[in-house]
Design an enzyme around this catalytic site. Structure first.
Site, PDB file in Angstrom:
ATOM      1  N   HIS A  16      44.794  35.537  35.311  1.00  0.00           N
ATOM      2  CA  HIS A  16      43.556  36.573  34.874  1.00  0.00           C
ATOM      3  C   HIS A  16      42.396  35.926  35.460  1.00  0.00           C
ATOM      4  O   HIS A  16      42.189  34.807  35.258  1.00  0.00           O
ATOM      5  CB  HIS A  16      43.609  36.922  33.653  1.00  0.00           C
ATOM      6  CG  HIS A  16      44.718  37.975  33.091  1.00  0.00           C
ATOM      7  ND1 HIS A  16      44.619  39.280  33.659  1.00  0.00           N
ATOM      8  CD2 HIS A  16      45.894  37.759  32.474  1.00  0.00           C
ATOM      9  CE1 HIS A  16      45.848  39.954  32.998  1.00  0.00           C
ATOM     10  NE2 HIS A  16      46.624  38.755  32.484  1.00  0.00           N
ATOM     11  N   CYS A  28      39.193  41.015  38.607  1.00  0.00           N
ATOM     12  CA  CYS A  28      40.534  41.136  38.401  1.00  0.00           C
ATOM     13  C   CYS A  28      40.529  42.587  38.992  1.00  0.00           C
ATOM     14  O   CYS A  28      41.795  43.158  39.790  1.00  0.00           O
ATOM     15  CB  CYS A  28      40.723  41.420  37.019  1.00  0.00           C
ATOM     16  SG  CYS A  28      41.510  39.858  36.221  1.00  0.00           S
TER      17      CYS A  28
END
Length: 98
Positions: A16, A28
């Site tokens: 992430h 993201c």
């Protein structure tokens, strides 16, 4: 951090970005959009040319055919991810030939 590993016939994307809170993370969202659009484009041209799997925070793409249009789409995806990496070097890292 998102780590993108690029090998000859395989690409793995995991992690992430941690740029912002979940649901607000533009890095993201950008990676997801770039990769999903590429996968969908390849499948619409030749669904047997790739194999892919995805889980939370992980996508693996395996190239099954050496096809010019598929190679161009993959190259374009990697190029877009590199552009993102140059703008957000603390949030995405690309390793080629790993």
């Amino acid at each position: 951090m998102i780590l993108v590993k690029v090998e000859k016939n395989k690409i793995e994307i995991k992690g992430h970005a941690d740029y912002e809170d979940l649901g607000k993370d533009i890095v993201c969202a950008s990676v997801s959009s770039i990769v999903t659009t590429t996968i969908n484009g390849i499948i619409s041209i030749d669904e047997d040319s790739i194999e892919y799997s995805e889980k939370e925070g992980f996508i693996s793409i395996k190239l099954l055919k050496d096809k010019d249009v598929v190679n161009k789409l993959i190259f374009n995806m990697i190029d877009l991810l590199k552009q993102l990496e140059s703008q957000y070097p603390k949030n995405i890292k690309i390793k080629e030939g790993v």
